[in-house]
Write an enzyme that holds these catalytic residues in place. Sequence first.
Site, mmCIF file in Angstrom:
data_model
loop_
_atom_site.group_PDB
_atom_site.id
_atom_site.type_symbol
_atom_site.label_atom_id
_atom_site.label_comp_id
_atom_site.label_asym_id
_atom_site.label_seq_id
_atom_site.Cartn_x
_atom_site.Cartn_y
_atom_site.Cartn_z
ATOM 1 N N GLY A 11 0.789 -1.231 0.000
ATOM 2 C CA GLY A 11 0.000 0.000 0.000
ATOM 3 C C GLY A 11 0.813 1.270 0.000
ATOM 4 O O GLY A 11 0.239 2.359 0.019
ATOM 5 N N PRO A 34 4.932 -4.588 -0.569
ATOM 6 C CA PRO A 34 4.413 -3.624 -1.545
ATOM 7 C C PRO A 34 4.465 -4.154 -2.968
ATOM 8 O O PRO A 34 5.308 -5.000 -3.308
ATOM 9 C CB PRO A 34 5.362 -2.438 -1.395
ATOM 10 C CG PRO A 34 6.630 -3.043 -0.903
ATOM 11 C CD PRO A 34 6.265 -4.243 -0.075
ATOM 12 N N GLY A 35 3.563 -3.654 -3.783
ATOM 13 C CA GLY A 35 3.622 -3.896 -5.216
ATOM 14 C C GLY A 35 3.977 -2.589 -5.897
ATOM 15 O O GLY A 35 5.073 -2.389 -6.417
ATOM 16 N N ARG A 74 -6.394 2.082 -15.141
ATOM 17 C CA ARG A 74 -6.481 2.836 -13.879
ATOM 18 C C ARG A 74 -7.238 4.165 -13.988
ATOM 19 O O ARG A 74 -8.042 4.480 -13.117
ATOM 20 C CB ARG A 74 -5.082 3.048 -13.290
ATOM 21 C CG ARG A 74 -4.335 1.726 -13.040
ATOM 22 C CD ARG A 74 -3.075 1.913 -12.232
ATOM 23 N NE ARG A 74 -3.351 2.215 -10.855
ATOM 24 C CZ ARG A 74 -3.249 3.413 -10.323
ATOM 25 N NH1 ARG A 74 -2.818 4.428 -11.052
ATOM 26 N NH2 ARG A 74 -3.574 3.606 -9.059
ATOM 27 N N TYR A 111 -10.413 3.956 -11.622
ATOM 28 C CA TYR A 111 -10.267 4.654 -10.336
ATOM 29 C C TYR A 111 -10.200 6.176 -10.496
ATOM 30 O O TYR A 111 -9.951 6.875 -9.504
ATOM 31 C CB TYR A 111 -8.962 4.243 -9.633
ATOM 32 C CG TYR A 111 -8.663 2.780 -9.597
ATOM 33 C CD1 TYR A 111 -9.494 1.887 -8.920
ATOM 34 C CD2 TYR A 111 -7.515 2.271 -10.212
ATOM 35 C CE1 TYR A 111 -9.196 0.539 -8.869
ATOM 36 C CE2 TYR A 111 -7.212 0.931 -10.165
ATOM 37 C CZ TYR A 111 -8.055 0.071 -9.493
ATOM 38 O OH TYR A 111 -7.757 -1.258 -9.443
ATOM 39 N N CYS A 132 -14.153 1.030 -27.533
ATOM 40 C CA CYS A 132 -15.535 1.487 -27.746
ATOM 41 C C CYS A 132 -16.277 1.697 -26.437
ATOM 42 O O CYS A 132 -17.259 1.002 -26.137
ATOM 43 C CB CYS A 132 -16.271 0.498 -28.640
ATOM 44 S SG CYS A 132 -15.537 0.482 -30.268
ATOM 45 N N TYR A 187 0.192 -2.201 -12.016
ATOM 46 C CA TYR A 187 -1.215 -2.368 -12.382
ATOM 47 C C TYR A 187 -1.532 -1.778 -13.761
ATOM 48 O O TYR A 187 -2.625 -1.291 -14.001
ATOM 49 C CB TYR A 187 -2.122 -1.760 -11.290
ATOM 50 C CG TYR A 187 -1.812 -2.301 -9.920
ATOM 51 C CD1 TYR A 187 -2.136 -3.602 -9.596
ATOM 52 C CD2 TYR A 187 -1.152 -1.513 -8.965
ATOM 53 C CE1 TYR A 187 -1.826 -4.119 -8.340
ATOM 54 C CE2 TYR A 187 -0.837 -2.020 -7.708
ATOM 55 C CZ TYR A 187 -1.179 -3.325 -7.409
ATOM 56 O OH TYR A 187 -0.866 -3.838 -6.177
HETATM 57 N N1 LLP Z 1 -0.699 -7.343 -0.388
HETATM 58 C C1 LLP Z 1 -1.981 -7.652 -0.580
HETATM 59 C C2 LLP Z 1 -2.586 -8.722 0.196
HETATM 60 C C3 LLP Z 1 -2.722 -6.944 -1.533
HETATM 61 O O1 LLP Z 1 -3.991 -7.243 -1.716
HETATM 62 C C4 LLP Z 1 -2.092 -5.928 -2.291
HETATM 63 C C5 LLP Z 1 -2.833 -5.179 -3.302
HETATM 64 C C6 LLP Z 1 -0.728 -5.645 -2.050
HETATM 65 C C7 LLP Z 1 -0.067 -6.378 -1.081
HETATM 66 C C8 LLP Z 1 0.033 -4.610 -2.808
HETATM 67 O O2 LLP Z 1 -0.498 -3.333 -2.709
HETATM 68 P P1 LLP Z 1 0.336 -2.080 -3.297
HETATM 69 O O3 LLP Z 1 1.611 -1.987 -2.517
HETATM 70 O O4 LLP Z 1 0.613 -2.356 -4.717
HETATM 71 O O5 LLP Z 1 -0.542 -0.903 -3.097
HETATM 72 N N2 LLP Z 1 -5.224 -2.154 -8.963
HETATM 73 C C9 LLP Z 1 -5.128 -1.134 -7.915
HETATM 74 C C10 LLP Z 1 -4.409 -1.641 -6.714
HETATM 75 C C11 LLP Z 1 -5.054 -2.867 -6.145
HETATM 76 C C12 LLP Z 1 -4.242 -3.468 -5.069
HETATM 77 C C13 LLP Z 1 -4.823 -4.747 -4.572
HETATM 78 N N3 LLP Z 1 -4.055 -5.368 -3.557
HETATM 79 C C14 LLP Z 1 -4.455 0.102 -8.494
HETATM 80 O O6 LLP Z 1 -4.094 0.088 -9.677
HETATM 81 O O7 LLP Z 1 -4.338 1.119 -7.819
#
Ligand code: LLP
Length: 353
Positions: free
Chosen positions: A199, A236-237, A274, A278, A305, A334
């Site tokens: 997050g 984190p992602g 995105r 969002y 479309c 993403y």
């Molecule tokens: N861990 C878990 C269990 C998660 O569900 C997620 C993201 C992460 C880690 C990584 O979160 P991050 O660090 O990337 O914020 N598609 C959306 C984000 C959805 C995230 C879902 N879960 C976007 O493009 O903003």
Amino acid sequence: MYDTATLRNRAQSLLALKAIDRVLYATKANPNASIVQLLQAEGVGMECVSRGEIENVLAALPQLQPSNILFTPNFAPRHEYVWALQSGVQLTIDNLFVLQQWPELFRGRELFIRIDPGTGRGHHEHVRTAGQASKFGVPLAEGAQLKQLAASIGCTIIGLHAHTGSGIFDIDNWVQTAHQLAGLAAQLGTVRTLDLGGGLGVPDGADLSTLDLGKLDEALLSFKQAHPSLALWIEPGRYLVAESGVLLARVTQLKQKGDHAYLGVATGMNALIRPALYGAFHEIVNLSRLTEAHTQLYDVVGPICESGDVLGHGRQLPPSSEGDVLLIGTAGAYGHSMASHYNLRQIPDELLI
Ligand code: LLP
């Protein structure tokens, strides 16, 4: 296009955090094999949410021990848990139903439990993953039931996990989560690891706040002084990959409708959903006209479309022409992973430089 130097830089900035014992990469942000390999080589572990993601990581990293993968499924079918336990990944349970209905699967196992700490956060309602309105996690208040259930099954809860949402800049999020999970860990007595989730926010044009990693480290270090027996993980992602990636697309057509000027490019919500999903902001730059004055207001649109196929509303850009190359920023997280074949258009190729 992905920039490997940026990927390394972001990995190193998280690996340098003294309070964090392990950094995992949420591969859902971008499962590209070269990115997975690069991050693993830097020292980042892997977090996956489906069998497909696990198989993708193991294909990219054939030497990796499955036990180094944290698997955090949500509402997955029973057979996916059976498969995961056989393959040896570290499993996280996020619903007591799973323990109540399939106890025989978990006898003698060491498990992580995903907890819902009660308050979701993040850049959009869809990405807030805690609280009653979200489908994730075991409510904190069910701790006693969880303990009793684990004892009756004969499984050991070695880790607690919480991920409250995505795109968060307030360090209290992780600090508060740590304290909440530590409270439950004390109640359970067998927990060695707290995974505080991902997050971590990345600045964009709409919100230029930045995450103060130094302050986060400081706050978590004082937490660790009070709880020296608990290892802290994050997963984190976005933070690891978002800023390393850009989407490049050529201008296809222009259109003026009343006071709306449309600048069309060859790919849209099929490549980067995105903005449509969002209302997310992604910087847009005309690479073919870097030195020209930004005198024209455009809605930058794709070829899909749907009226929602807009990559950027009301962007001030140089007057542009067919064939110009536009860059859409912060697309490393993403972007490709959420791309689709909608309208049977191609998903863009990926290239690392
Ligand atoms: N861990 C878990 C269990 C998660 O569900 C997620 C993201 C992460 C880690 C990584 O979160 P991050 O660090 O990337 O914020 N598609 C959306 C984000 C959805 C995230 C879902 N879960 C976007 O493009 O903003």
